[in-house]
Design an enzyme around this catalytic site. Sequence first.
Site, PDB file in Angstrom:
ATOM      1  NE  ARG A 130      -7.452   4.849   5.321  1.00 31.06           N
ATOM      2  CZ  ARG A 130      -7.190   6.085   5.687  1.00 31.06           C
ATOM      3  NH1 ARG A 130      -7.701   6.536   6.806  1.00 31.06           N
ATOM      4  NH2 ARG A 130      -6.432   6.852   4.955  1.00 31.06           N
ATOM      5  CE  LYS A 146      -1.735   1.624   4.040  1.00 27.25           C
ATOM      6  NZ  LYS A 146      -1.519   3.039   4.372  1.00 27.25           N
ATOM      7  CG  ASN A 147       2.123   2.844   3.586  1.00 19.52           C
ATOM      8  OD1 ASN A 147       0.976   3.168   3.267  1.00 19.52           O
ATOM      9  ND2 ASN A 147       2.486   2.638   4.846  1.00 19.52           N
ATOM     10  NE  ARG A 153       0.337  10.427   9.994  1.00 22.52           N
ATOM     11  CZ  ARG A 153      -0.028   9.462   9.152  1.00 22.52           C
ATOM     12  NH1 ARG A 153      -1.250   9.023   9.129  1.00 22.52           N
ATOM     13  NH2 ARG A 153       0.846   8.937   8.306  1.00 22.52           N
ATOM     14  CG  ASP A 176       2.989   1.449   9.545  1.00 22.56           C
ATOM     15  OD1 ASP A 176       2.596   2.366  10.281  1.00 22.56           O
ATOM     16  OD2 ASP A 176       3.352   1.625   8.367  1.00 22.56           O
ATOM     17  CB  CYS A 206      -4.614   6.305  10.423  1.00 23.61           C
ATOM     18  SG  CYS A 206      -5.276   4.856   9.622  1.00 23.61           S
TER      19      CYS A 206
END
Length: 440
Positions: free
Chosen positions: A407, A22-23, A123, A315, A118
């Site tokens: 997600r 994903k990232n 952030r 994560d 999230c």
Amino acid sequence: MDIFRIHGGNRLNGSVKVSGSKNGALPILFASLLCDGEVTLQNVPIALRDIGMSLRILETLGVESEVAEDGSVSLQVTDSGNTRADYKQVSQMRASICSLGPLLARRGEAIVSLPGGCNIGDRPIDLHIHGMEALGAKVTIENGYVMARASHLRGSTVYLSGPMGPTVLGTQNVMMAAVGADGDTVIEGAACEPEVRATAGFLRAMGVKVEGDGTHEIHIEGQGRLEGAGCLGATSFDVPPDRIETGTYVLAGAIAGGEVTVEGCIPSENSALLNLLERIGVSVEVGEKTLTVRGVDTVTPVDVSMLPYPAFPTDLQGPLMALLCRGTGVSLITDKVFPDRFNHLSELRRFGAKVRKEGPIAIIEGGAPLSGAKVMASDLRASACLVLAGLVADGITDVNRIYHLDRGYERMEEKLRGLGAEVERLPEQVVEQDLDLELV
Ligand code: EPU
């Protein structure tokens, strides 16, 4: 909103195939803004909500996309007129800030809503802005939008670490902007994460000279303003496997195996996890592209910090906490990347886990029996933590708000069922009916 209903206690056995990262994929999707020809990406985790959301944002920015069932995505810029990424979409997803660099490089202007994502603590995007300014952009924040302009970006040396260390998306964003600068850029204090290497690999596939990715100093050869003959041509790229999904299934195997093999991964990207598992008594066999883990009933307690790559990834902090609930004593987890990322902690208590938080440190008293509970997912990795706890809790667990999980984990219920877990996805209404029955 769907929920997961898990009947805990089944031993997991067999193989699970990891999806594309994903990232890794998200910044690359935004990098397609730099390219004039068709970009074809393989191994994109197309079932993820964040991927769908990115494609919708890109559509508003004039990028047409075609998604095939096999996970390949073709992207083509058909209209370069728009430079504005709107609040409604960007506020839902942090990675959309990655439109800033490519828009500036290609269109000379970027108006991007301050991103959301999230709920894992503060952030900021100051380092992204600092990077764009170092390349000569004028940046202001107005009405909730980052407004960045530059008729010509110029290559520069920019230091990108902040009080919490390097920034992953910030590094990728500045790399993408630097492609459209006159002259070369050196990013010092760069993030070393494999996802940064993926972005570098994609830029190289487009013909851009990038060196040093995977270290704290990255060099990018500026191509000058990307217009006319200077545009980057068609390209094709394979998105690497997802190291966090890999780690999550390895941890699921440790908690609830049997014997679980994660296939199609890059084991060396999870060295910190493998080292920790060895220390706490979980055996993992490392193959070329596989990891095979054997489940344990208890683990040795441990004191571990979440830090930038190659250290233990933030994560995987939530999924690891679920495993440490099986410790034979007190474990400590410090999250030095996101010190407030402990939303799962209070939900873990509903299972009977003995966990508490002191500042950025979670204290886990292992050994408390876990029993199934109704719990609420609050962010992506917190959801994974709760699912893992549900796999070994005695009885039935309902994990609500599973859209957070969608997600970042493709078809998690199917993958877990393939390993023998009893997990079903139910619409919330069904669960509410059950609840009514219970109350009667
Ligand atoms: N930070 C700043 N200023 C900035 C940017 C970051 O101070 O301008 C701080 C952050 O607050 C944090 C630290 O620096 O304390 C590191 O944040 P980073 O910028 O590296 O995080 P990110 O790039 O926004 C990506 C992943 C996250 C992952 C982090 C850390 C994506 C889309 N997101 O976020 O993934 O946790 O790196 O590895 O790539 C997830 O997948 O669940 C997820 C949250």
